[in-house]
Scaffold this motif. Structure first.
Motif, PDB file in Angstrom:
ATOM      1  N   GLU A 147       0.816  -1.214   0.000  1.00  0.00           N
ATOM      2  CA  GLU A 147       0.000   0.000   0.000  1.00  0.00           C
ATOM      3  C   GLU A 147       0.852   1.267   0.000  1.00  0.00           C
ATOM      4  OE1 GLU A 147      -2.456  -3.229   1.985  1.00  0.00           O
ATOM      5  OE2 GLU A 147      -0.356  -2.569   2.017  1.00  0.00           O
ATOM      6  N   LEU A 148       2.074   1.162   0.499  1.00  0.00           N
ATOM      7  CA  LEU A 148       2.938   2.337   0.590  1.00  0.00           C
ATOM      8  C   LEU A 148       3.333   2.880  -0.782  1.00  0.00           C
ATOM      9  CD1 LEU A 148       5.339   1.199   3.467  1.00  0.00           C
ATOM     10  CD2 LEU A 148       3.402   2.770   3.631  1.00  0.00           C
ATOM     11  N   ILE A 149       3.216   2.057  -1.816  1.00  0.00           N
ATOM     12  CA  ILE A 149       3.704   2.467  -3.136  1.00  0.00           C
ATOM     13  C   ILE A 149       2.831   3.574  -3.734  1.00  0.00           C
ATOM     14  CG2 ILE A 149       2.421   0.882  -4.639  1.00  0.00           C
ATOM     15  CD1 ILE A 149       5.184   0.303  -5.992  1.00  0.00           C
ATOM     16  N   THR A 150       1.615   3.733  -3.226  1.00  0.00           N
ATOM     17  CA  THR A 150       0.753   4.815  -3.713  1.00  0.00           C
ATOM     18  C   THR A 150       0.648   5.952  -2.694  1.00  0.00           C
ATOM     19  OG1 THR A 150      -1.229   3.724  -2.821  1.00  0.00           O
ATOM     20  CG2 THR A 150      -0.640   3.271  -5.121  1.00  0.00           C
ATOM     21  N   GLY A 151       1.495   5.899  -1.660  1.00  0.00           N
ATOM     22  CA  GLY A 151       1.410   6.928  -0.636  1.00  0.00           C
ATOM     23  C   GLY A 151       2.752   7.332  -0.077  1.00  0.00           C
ATOM     24  N   ALA A 152       3.083   6.779   1.084  1.00  0.00           N
ATOM     25  CA  ALA A 152       4.244   7.241   1.843  1.00  0.00           C
ATOM     26  C   ALA A 152       5.587   6.915   1.194  1.00  0.00           C
ATOM     27  CB  ALA A 152       4.204   6.651   3.254  1.00  0.00           C
ATOM     28  N   MET A 153       5.632   5.908   0.322  1.00  0.00           N
ATOM     29  CA  MET A 153       6.894   5.540  -0.326  1.00  0.00           C
ATOM     30  C   MET A 153       7.002   6.258  -1.671  1.00  0.00           C
ATOM     31  SD  MET A 153       8.313   1.713  -1.212  1.00  0.00           S
ATOM     32  CE  MET A 153       8.344   1.217   0.514  1.00  0.00           C
ATOM     33  N   PRO A 154       7.898   7.223  -1.802  1.00  0.00           N
ATOM     34  CA  PRO A 154       7.959   8.047  -3.025  1.00  0.00           C
ATOM     35  C   PRO A 154       8.658   7.341  -4.191  1.00  0.00           C
ATOM     36  CG  PRO A 154       9.670   8.736  -1.508  1.00  0.00           C
ATOM     37  CD  PRO A 154       8.888   7.665  -0.800  1.00  0.00           C
ATOM     38  N   LEU A 155       8.034   6.269  -4.667  1.00  0.00           N
ATOM     39  CA  LEU A 155       8.560   5.580  -5.849  1.00  0.00           C
ATOM     40  C   LEU A 155       7.864   6.072  -7.115  1.00  0.00           C
ATOM     41  CD1 LEU A 155       8.939   1.842  -4.710  1.00  0.00           C
ATOM     42  CD2 LEU A 155      10.759   3.451  -5.281  1.00  0.00           C
ATOM     43  N   ILE A 156       6.548   6.141  -7.057  1.00  0.00           N
ATOM     44  CA  ILE A 156       5.783   6.594  -8.212  1.00  0.00           C
ATOM     45  C   ILE A 156       5.355   8.043  -7.976  1.00  0.00           C
ATOM     46  CG2 ILE A 156       3.787   6.201  -9.680  1.00  0.00           C
ATOM     47  CD1 ILE A 156       3.781   3.310  -8.740  1.00  0.00           C
ATOM     48  N   LEU A 157       5.837   8.943  -8.812  1.00  0.00           N
ATOM     49  CA  LEU A 157       5.461  10.359  -8.732  1.00  0.00           C
ATOM     50  C   LEU A 157       4.427  10.595  -9.829  1.00  0.00           C
ATOM     51  CD1 LEU A 157       9.061  11.826  -8.282  1.00  0.00           C
ATOM     52  CD2 LEU A 157       7.491  10.944  -6.541  1.00  0.00           C
ATOM     53  N   PHE A 158       3.157  10.609  -9.437  1.00  0.00           N
ATOM     54  CA  PHE A 158       2.078  10.573 -10.408  1.00  0.00           C
ATOM     55  C   PHE A 158       1.961  11.850 -11.235  1.00  0.00           C
ATOM     56  CE2 PHE A 158       0.870   7.301  -7.343  1.00  0.00           C
ATOM     57  CZ  PHE A 158       0.499   6.261  -8.186  1.00  0.00           C
ATOM     58  N   LYS A 159       2.137  13.012 -10.626  1.00  0.00           N
ATOM     59  CA  LYS A 159       1.964  14.257 -11.376  1.00  0.00           C
ATOM     60  C   LYS A 159       3.031  14.454 -12.453  1.00  0.00           C
ATOM     61  CE  LYS A 159      -0.768  16.810  -7.986  1.00  0.00           C
ATOM     62  NZ  LYS A 159      -0.876  18.030  -7.135  1.00  0.00           N
ATOM     63  N   PRO A 160       4.338  14.295 -12.119  1.00  0.00           N
ATOM     64  CA  PRO A 160       5.350  14.444 -13.175  1.00  0.00           C
ATOM     65  C   PRO A 160       5.539  13.180 -14.004  1.00  0.00           C
ATOM     66  CG  PRO A 160       6.422  14.169 -11.052  1.00  0.00           C
ATOM     67  CD  PRO A 160       4.944  14.264 -10.775  1.00  0.00           C
ATOM     68  N   LYS A 161       4.789  12.115 -13.625  1.00  0.00           N
ATOM     69  CA  LYS A 161       4.843  10.839 -14.360  1.00  0.00           C
ATOM     70  C   LYS A 161       6.264  10.255 -14.366  1.00  0.00           C
ATOM     71  CE  LYS A 161       0.857  11.912 -17.266  1.00  0.00           C
ATOM     72  NZ  LYS A 161       0.452  13.051 -16.400  1.00  0.00           N
ATOM     73  N   LEU A 162       6.776  10.082 -13.168  1.00  0.00           N
ATOM     74  CA  LEU A 162       8.114   9.534 -12.990  1.00  0.00           C
ATOM     75  C   LEU A 162       8.078   8.345 -12.035  1.00  0.00           C
ATOM     76  CD1 LEU A 162      10.173  12.831 -12.449  1.00  0.00           C
ATOM     77  CD2 LEU A 162      10.057  11.468 -14.557  1.00  0.00           C
ATOM     78  N   VAL A 163       8.985   7.414 -12.251  1.00  0.00           N
ATOM     79  CA  VAL A 163       9.240   6.343 -11.285  1.00  0.00           C
ATOM     80  C   VAL A 163      10.665   6.552 -10.777  1.00  0.00           C
ATOM     81  CG1 VAL A 163       9.519   3.871 -10.911  1.00  0.00           C
ATOM     82  CG2 VAL A 163       7.640   4.719 -12.352  1.00  0.00           C
ATOM     83  N   LEU A 164      10.737   6.963  -9.521  1.00  0.00           N
ATOM     84  CA  LEU A 164      12.029   7.285  -8.908  1.00  0.00           C
ATOM     85  C   LEU A 164      12.688   6.021  -8.381  1.00  0.00           C
ATOM     86  CD1 LEU A 164      12.737  10.241  -6.548  1.00  0.00           C
ATOM     87  CD2 LEU A 164      13.273   7.932  -5.772  1.00  0.00           C
ATOM     88  N   TYR A 165      14.005   5.931  -8.552  1.00  0.00           N
ATOM     89  CA  TYR A 165      14.717   4.776  -8.007  1.00  0.00           C
ATOM     90  C   TYR A 165      16.129   5.179  -7.625  1.00  0.00           C
ATOM     91  CZ  TYR A 165      17.347   4.235 -12.390  1.00  0.00           C
ATOM     92  OH  TYR A 165      18.185   4.448 -13.454  1.00  0.00           O
ATOM     93  N   TRP A 166      16.731   4.324  -6.795  1.00  0.00           N
ATOM     94  CA  TRP A 166      18.117   4.504  -6.361  1.00  0.00           C
ATOM     95  C   TRP A 166      18.913   3.292  -6.816  1.00  0.00           C
ATOM     96  CZ3 TRP A 166      19.205   9.037  -3.744  1.00  0.00           C
ATOM     97  CH2 TRP A 166      18.102   9.740  -3.240  1.00  0.00           C
TER      98      TRP A 166
END
Length: 297
Positions: A147-166
């Motif tokens: 559930e965190l993937i759509t909230g507290a975990m900033p992996l998917i940035l919906f507005k800029p349409k990015l998937v952030l990763y390290w």
């Protein structure tokens, strides 16, 4: 008869319902200071509630008598994960309870070292005490809550349409929904043959695969964004601990960053999953989670 500590919490409440759905008799030990409405809700479900001083061994032992498994879903700092959970374990042993499930529900912290993650350090410390107890213990490792993937975990940035990763865009991470974790835990609590460790993941997926899933679901083209290396992430954690220490917060920003650093580490890999141990469970994928998220927008 299964006893829960932490039944008034989110995951604890889900475990209660999963146990009741399987016909189990459920007890709960709650603090005398617990929210009366939450306690009443448990009682209305049919749970036998013991209001106790969680640091009083005699009171907790009384609640544990006749129980076949104690399930801990406690959350907090050292005074809870070590102090209160030690009392709960001692009470289970004193009452002759044969099995104990500690409050872990995370990635496999036994593969990591002290200082890498505060909250996981506490659980590893508790395991040192647990290993000496004359009781059969089972830990459930579930990766991260999906559930965190759509909230507290900033992996998917919906507005800029990015998937952030390290680090590595193809490194697969394990995710399990709270409902799946709860149902698996309920099964394990009722299963006298469980081993010391059980590993589950509703999905194992990489940032690149997440990008493809969210792009296909939304019809928008998402792009990968590499935020930096694990070394860079470690540096940011130190900065965050200094400028935003979050004193008194169980999950300050830097704690989430520590968990992310663990997830992208190869030591967090989930090999030999136990998903098939209980065939009735329908495992929820990240695609399922994102599909539900899209419907709710």
């Amino acid at each position: 008869m299964i006893l829960l500590a932490g039944a008034t919490g989110d995951l604890g409440g889900r475990i209660v319902k999963a146990l009741l759905a399987k016909g189990a008799d459920v007890r709960a030990v709650v603090r005398t200071s617990s929210d009366p409405d939450k306690v009443k809700a448990l009682e209305q479900l049919g749970v036998t509630v013991f209001r106790v001083d969680m640091n009083n061994l005699a009171e907790v032992t009384t609640a544990c008598k006749g129980v076949s498994c104690v399930v801990s879903v406690l959350a907090g700092f050292r005074d809870t994960i070590i102090g209160t959970q030690n009392v709960l374990l001692d009470a289970a042993v004193a009452a002759g309870v044969p099995r104990f499930i500690p409050s872990d529900y995370s990635l496999d912290f036994t593969r990591f070292s002290d200082g890498e993650n505060r909250n996981l350090d506490l659980r590893r410390d508790f395991h040192t005490y647990l290993a000496k107890a004359p009781i059969k213990a089972t830990t459930i490792f579930n990766g991260a809550f999906a559930e965190l993937i759509t909230g507290a975990m900033p992996l998917i940035l919906f507005k800029p349409k990015l998937v952030l990763y390290w680090g590595d865009a193809d490194h697969r991470m394990g995710f399990t929904t709270m409902d799946n974790t709860a149902e698996f835990t309920a099964n394990a609590a009722l299963d006298s043959t469980t081993p010391r460790y059980l590993y589950i993941a509703g999905d194992q997926i990489s940032p690149r695969q997440i990008k493809d899933v969210v792009s296909n679901l939304t019809g928008d083209k998402y792009r990968l964004f590499r935020a930096g290396s694990p070394i860079v992430l470690s540096g940011l954690i130190k900065v965050a601990q200094t400028v935003a220490p979050g004193e008194g917060e169980l999950y300050p920003a830097w704690q989430g960053m520590q968990y992310m650093r663990n997830m992208i580490d190869k030591r967090a890999r989930l090999d030999g999953l136990d998903n098939d141990r209980y065939p009735s469970i329908r495992w929820t994928t990240i695609k399922d989670v994102l599909t539900a998220h899209q419907k709710n927008l």
